[in-house]
Design an enzyme around this catalytic site. Structure first.
Site, PDB file in Angstrom:
ATOM      1  N   ASP A 181      -3.720 -10.201   1.720  1.00 33.93           N
ATOM      2  CA  ASP A 181      -3.139 -11.429   2.260  1.00 33.93           C
ATOM      3  C   ASP A 181      -2.977 -12.509   1.186  1.00 33.93           C
ATOM      4  O   ASP A 181      -3.576 -13.588   1.249  1.00 33.93           O
ATOM      5  CB  ASP A 181      -3.994 -11.967   3.411  1.00 33.93           C
ATOM      6  CG  ASP A 181      -4.160 -10.961   4.536  1.00 33.93           C
ATOM      7  OD1 ASP A 181      -3.216 -10.193   4.784  1.00 33.93           O
ATOM      8  OD2 ASP A 181      -5.234 -10.935   5.162  1.00 33.93           O
ATOM      9  N   GLU A 199       3.753 -10.917  12.454  1.00 33.16           N
ATOM     10  CA  GLU A 199       2.640 -11.696  11.902  1.00 33.16           C
ATOM     11  C   GLU A 199       2.935 -12.063  10.454  1.00 33.16           C
ATOM     12  O   GLU A 199       3.987 -11.744   9.907  1.00 33.16           O
ATOM     13  CB  GLU A 199       1.334 -10.887  11.969  1.00 33.16           C
ATOM     14  CG  GLU A 199       1.357  -9.601  11.159  1.00 33.16           C
ATOM     15  CD  GLU A 199       0.082  -8.767  11.321  1.00 33.16           C
ATOM     16  OE1 GLU A 199      -0.793  -9.167  12.102  1.00 33.16           O
ATOM     17  OE2 GLU A 199      -0.009  -7.716  10.668  1.00 33.16           O
TER      18      GLU A 199
END
Length: 322
Positions: free
Chosen positions: A34, A210
């Site tokens: 991430d 997402e």
């Protein structure tokens, strides 16, 4: 003399081999995921998640967030664990995707993690914000409570829809928070960056699942995200002339990554080039729960649309001194 020249030649060959070796993934001693890069004072600071699942685990284990920095996009300094869910008294669980931005001399690190069940919340995922005077901390909980809780969003019934925050400050100084799993949500932030400044809205974004990343370039707004159109995830994007929309779907810019179900975008311009950060599972013993961050070049067409990202093991070349 011949012996000396031979030594120099061997040294040059070794140097060339070192410079040509694979840069991706860029962090090789721990598993990172991430990516969220920012540029501050001629340095790229990279905020990451940290995968600690074993090779036999079948779910995520992410105890904390790390920060790395580089002045040339190749050599990365590890500043260590600078934040974890334990920083927030209201939080528990894993350290999901997060992003840090700078405003008015302070650094605001927006994170997604679990919320304890208590009088204020029934649990589920939530978004908090930590603050520091430095990009490398120390960071502390900015408000002593979650900024976004599961009870504040009702469009999705699952408890993990409030994850993956990204924050953008527009040219007029108005800040916006975007986030969500299953739907992309947006809300204005007050100038203090720690309070909501209006109602939460759900955006109409094609194929969104997402991992949003929002930015502006040459008059165009970009919303880049992991798309639900295919599995494993691909990175898709939409463009708009206003953050209020309408958002026009533009397609897939990154195909499936090797050995990982998920991928996650992070985008930054640095020293005249555009860079695309993402994660995959290609590090030794890696996988969907043991991911690693990579960087490749990002290119735009004349109309502002994004060209397909070419995934490489070589990564990017150094800019500036090594």
């Amino acid at each position: 003399m011949k012996s000396r020249n031979l030594i120099i030649l061997i040294a040059l060959i070794c140097s060339m081999q070192t410079s040509m070796k694979a840069q991706n993934p860029i962090i090789k001693d721990i598993f990172t995921a991430d990516p969220a890069p920012i540029v501050y004072k001629n340095t790229v600071y990279l905020y990451t998640g940290h995968d600690t699942a074993t090779v036999k685990d079948t779910n995520y284990k992410m105890p904390d967030w790390h920060v790395f920095s580089s002045q040339n996009m190749v050599d990365w300094k590890d500043h260590g664990t600078l934040l974890s869910p334990k920083t927030f008294a209201w939080a528990e669980g894993d350290a999901y995707a997060a992003q840090c931005i700078q405003r008015d001399g302070k650094f605001y690190w927006y994170v997604s993690t679990g919320h304890k069940k208590n009088a204020e919340s029934g649990g589920g995922m939530a978004i908090g914000v930590a603050v520091s005077d430095s990009p490398t901390g120390p960071f502390k909980d900015a408000i002593g409570k979650a900024l976004i809780t599961n009870e504040m969003t009702k469009d999705k019934k699952h408890g993990w829809d409030d994850i993956d925050p990204t924050v953008f400050v527009d040219d007029d100084g108005q800040a916006y928070l975007f986030w969500g799993n299953g739907s992309c949500k947006s809300v204005k932030l007050k100038k203090n960056m720690t309070e909501l400044d209006g109602p939460i809205t759900v955006l109409d974004i094609k194929n969104y699942i997402e991992g949003p990343w929002v930015y502006k370039r040459k008059g165009n707004y970009y919303l880049v995200y992991a798309g639900v159109g295919t599995k494993p995830e691909m990175i898709e994007y939409s463009m708009a002339k206003s953050l209020q929309g309408p958002w026009e779907y533009k397609g897939i810019i990154q195909e499936n990554v090797p050995n990982s179900f998920t991928t996650h975008p992070g985008i930054v311009d640095f020293k005249g080039k555009s860079y695309f950060f993402y994660h995959n599972g290609t590090l030794s013993t890696g996988g969907s729960y043991r991911r690693s961050i990579c960087i490749d070049y990002m290119h735009y067409n004349q109309d502002g649309t994004i060209q397909k990202i070419i995934q490489t093991t070589e990564g990017v070349a150094a800019v500036g001194k090594r």
